[in-house]
Write an enzyme that holds these catalytic residues in place. Structure first.
Site, PDB file in Angstrom:
ATOM      1  N   ASP A  65      67.707 -24.480  39.881  1.00 53.55           N
ATOM      2  CA  ASP A  65      68.106 -25.823  40.321  1.00 53.55           C
ATOM      3  C   ASP A  65      66.892 -26.599  40.823  1.00 53.55           C
ATOM      4  O   ASP A  65      65.948 -26.007  41.372  1.00 53.55           O
ATOM      5  CB  ASP A  65      69.151 -25.680  41.442  1.00 53.55           C
ATOM      6  CG  ASP A  65      69.894 -26.985  41.694  1.00 53.55           C
ATOM      7  OD1 ASP A  65      69.749 -27.931  40.897  1.00 53.55           O
ATOM      8  OD2 ASP A  65      70.616 -27.052  42.701  1.00 53.55           O
TER       9      ASP A  65
ATOM     10  N   TRP B 164      62.419 -32.503  41.070  1.00 53.76           N
ATOM     11  CA  TRP B 164      60.994 -32.256  40.808  1.00 53.76           C
ATOM     12  C   TRP B 164      60.411 -33.447  40.039  1.00 53.76           C
ATOM     13  O   TRP B 164      59.345 -33.956  40.366  1.00 53.76           O
ATOM     14  CB  TRP B 164      60.835 -30.959  40.013  1.00 53.76           C
ATOM     15  CG  TRP B 164      59.424 -30.558  39.731  1.00 53.76           C
ATOM     16  CD1 TRP B 164      58.640 -29.730  40.482  1.00 53.76           C
ATOM     17  CD2 TRP B 164      58.609 -30.969  38.613  1.00 53.76           C
ATOM     18  NE1 TRP B 164      57.397 -29.601  39.911  1.00 53.76           N
ATOM     19  CE2 TRP B 164      57.357 -30.348  38.761  1.00 53.76           C
ATOM     20  CE3 TRP B 164      58.822 -31.798  37.506  1.00 53.76           C
ATOM     21  CZ2 TRP B 164      56.322 -30.524  37.843  1.00 53.76           C
ATOM     22  CZ3 TRP B 164      57.786 -31.982  36.599  1.00 53.76           C
ATOM     23  CH2 TRP B 164      56.558 -31.345  36.769  1.00 53.76           C
TER      24      TRP B 164
ATOM     25  N   HIS C 141      63.073 -30.680  33.339  1.00 51.27           N
ATOM     26  CA  HIS C 141      63.635 -29.603  32.513  1.00 51.27           C
ATOM     27  C   HIS C 141      62.539 -28.973  31.641  1.00 51.27           C
ATOM     28  O   HIS C 141      62.499 -27.765  31.454  1.00 51.27           O
ATOM     29  CB  HIS C 141      64.761 -30.136  31.616  1.00 51.27           C
ATOM     30  CG  HIS C 141      65.927 -30.694  32.394  1.00 51.27           C
ATOM     31  ND1 HIS C 141      66.473 -30.048  33.471  1.00 51.27           N
ATOM     32  CD2 HIS C 141      66.654 -31.832  32.243  1.00 51.27           C
ATOM     33  CE1 HIS C 141      67.493 -30.763  33.951  1.00 51.27           C
ATOM     34  NE2 HIS C 141      67.610 -31.856  33.233  1.00 51.27           N
TER      35      HIS C 141
ATOM     36  N   LEU D 113      63.731  -5.329  29.138  1.00 52.91           N
ATOM     37  CA  LEU D 113      64.494  -6.286  29.949  1.00 52.91           C
ATOM     38  C   LEU D 113      65.541  -7.027  29.115  1.00 52.91           C
ATOM     39  O   LEU D 113      65.241  -7.499  28.021  1.00 52.91           O
ATOM     40  CB  LEU D 113      63.515  -7.312  30.555  1.00 52.91           C
ATOM     41  CG  LEU D 113      64.147  -8.480  31.309  1.00 52.91           C
ATOM     42  CD1 LEU D 113      64.685  -8.030  32.653  1.00 52.91           C
ATOM     43  CD2 LEU D 113      63.121  -9.608  31.506  1.00 52.91           C
TER      44      LEU D 113
HETATM   45  C1  FPP Z   1      69.445 -27.846  37.275  1.00 51.62           C
HETATM   46  O1  FPP Z   1      68.559 -28.776  37.777  1.00 51.62           O
HETATM   47  C2  FPP Z   1      68.962 -27.380  35.992  1.00 51.62           C
HETATM   48  C3  FPP Z   1      69.647 -27.453  34.836  1.00 51.62           C
HETATM   49  C4  FPP Z   1      70.999 -27.997  34.721  1.00 51.62           C
HETATM   50  C5  FPP Z   1      69.037 -26.997  33.581  1.00 51.62           C
HETATM   51  C6  FPP Z   1      68.312 -25.724  33.716  1.00 51.62           C
HETATM   52  C7  FPP Z   1      67.489 -25.490  32.538  1.00 51.62           C
HETATM   53  C8  FPP Z   1      66.245 -25.021  32.581  1.00 51.62           C
HETATM   54  C9  FPP Z   1      65.538 -24.642  33.807  1.00 51.62           C
HETATM   55  C10 FPP Z   1      65.508 -24.779  31.346  1.00 51.62           C
HETATM   56  C11 FPP Z   1      66.279 -23.793  30.556  1.00 51.62           C
HETATM   57  C12 FPP Z   1      65.460 -23.142  29.595  1.00 51.62           C
HETATM   58  C13 FPP Z   1      65.939 -22.483  28.539  1.00 51.62           C
HETATM   59  C14 FPP Z   1      65.022 -21.660  27.785  1.00 51.62           C
HETATM   60  C15 FPP Z   1      67.350 -22.550  28.106  1.00 51.62           C
HETATM   61  P1  FPP Z   1      69.085 -30.263  38.030  1.00 51.62           P
HETATM   62  O2  FPP Z   1      68.827 -31.051  36.815  1.00 51.62           O
HETATM   63  O3  FPP Z   1      70.513 -30.214  38.462  1.00 51.62           O
HETATM   64  O4  FPP Z   1      68.158 -30.692  39.211  1.00 51.62           O
HETATM   65  P2  FPP Z   1      68.515 -31.675  40.397  1.00 51.62           P
HETATM   66  O5  FPP Z   1      69.618 -30.998  41.196  1.00 51.62           O
HETATM   67  O6  FPP Z   1      67.247 -31.778  41.147  1.00 51.62           O
HETATM   68  O7  FPP Z   1      68.959 -32.965  39.788  1.00 51.62           O
END
Ligand code: FPP
Length: 253
Positions: A33, A38, A50, A144
């Site tokens: 999260d 960020w 992302h 893994l």
């Molecule tokens: C939450 O942060 C993150 C997500 C919904 C997406 C997570 C995905 C990745 C970290 C990359 C995934 C990689 C692969 C290989 C599938 P948010 O957008 O909710 O952040 P915020 O709460 O700060 O808005």
């Protein structure tokens, strides 16, 4: 201890190295999260967070592998994430391709197996194709297990299990009288996996967000303010070190 080809190490400070002979969690689950925050803090579009988050995924895979963790389950897209703007969803759905294009050779060289949990069939065809390729390619690897929760929601998973059980009761494949917790677990996406020993959530939020509600019943939780794109081996190892100090009692004394 099994012999492994070590992943390329990032800078690691001595106090963040972990004692591999002591109580390593078998299964670590992570709610990744903070990508949006960020990016916003850098006046960048959310998708930049992302994109950076993909690099953090690989740092954590390396760290988990080095720590002899056996299963790493990453919450990459929830059933609720469909409520985001279409442009962001489209970007998120392309991330598996970006990740695998760069890192599949390294994952193969390190014997990592890729799997998913969630409603796979409802993902866009291009995402399914890319991920299925990686699942097939890595299926005989016995290192893994890198398990992506993709289009995953725990309530959906539990409802789906109940519906399947009702079908199987109708078909005399299972009897309600003999159905216990272990049998029920077999109807979940996580069938065959041990429950997570440790749950990590980044970005300072302290909630489960519909993630592995059944499976996390006795897991240890570890929270950090670090935003996911800043996640690295050192922070992962801090979580493991903290886990190593915990006394798990499972309701006993
Ligand atoms: C939450 O942060 C993150 C997500 C919904 C997406 C997570 C995905 C990745 C970290 C990359 C995934 C990689 C692969 C290989 C599938 P948010 O957008 O909710 O952040 P915020 O709460 O700060 O808005």
């Amino acid at each position: 201890m099994s012999m492994k080809i070590p992943f390329i190490k990032n800078n690691q400070e001595d106090d963040e190295l972990i004692n591999l002979s002591e109580n390593i969690p078998n299964h670590v689950a992570i709610i990744m999260d903070g990508n949006g925050r960020w990016a916003e803090s850098r006046r960048l579009p959310r998708i930049a967070g992302h994109k950076e988050g993909v690099k953090a995924v690989m740092k954590v895979v390396r760290a988990a592998n080095d720590a002899n963790v056996k299963v790493l389950t990453l919450y990459a897209f929830s059933t609720e994430n469909w409520n985001r703007p279409k442009s962001e969803i489209d970007f998120l759905m392309k991330l598996p391709k970006e990740f695998l294009h760069i890192y599949l050779p390294e994952l193969m060289a390190n014997n990592v197996r890729i799997e998913t949990i969630g409603n796979f069939d409802a993902l866009p065809a291009h995402t399914q194709k890319t991920v299925q390729y990686a699942i097939n390619k890595t299926k005989t690897n016995d290192g893994l297990l890198l398990n992506f929760a993709l289009n995953y929601g725990s309530r959906y998973e539990i409802m789906r299990a109940i519906k399947q059980i009702m079908n199987d009761v109708d078909g005399n494949k299972v009897s309600l009288d003999s159905l216990g917790e272990e049998e029920f677990s077999k109807y979940l996406y996580t069938n065959g996996l041990s429950d997570p020993d440790l749950l990590i959530r980044t970005s300072g939020e302290k909630r489960l967000s519909n993630f592995l509600l059944w499976q996390l019943a006795y897991s240890e939780f570890w929270f950090t303010d670090v935003l996911w794109p800043d996640m690295d081996e050192n922070t992962f190892n801090k979580a493991i070190q903290d886990y190593q100090k915990r006394k798990r009692r499972y309701g006993g004394i």
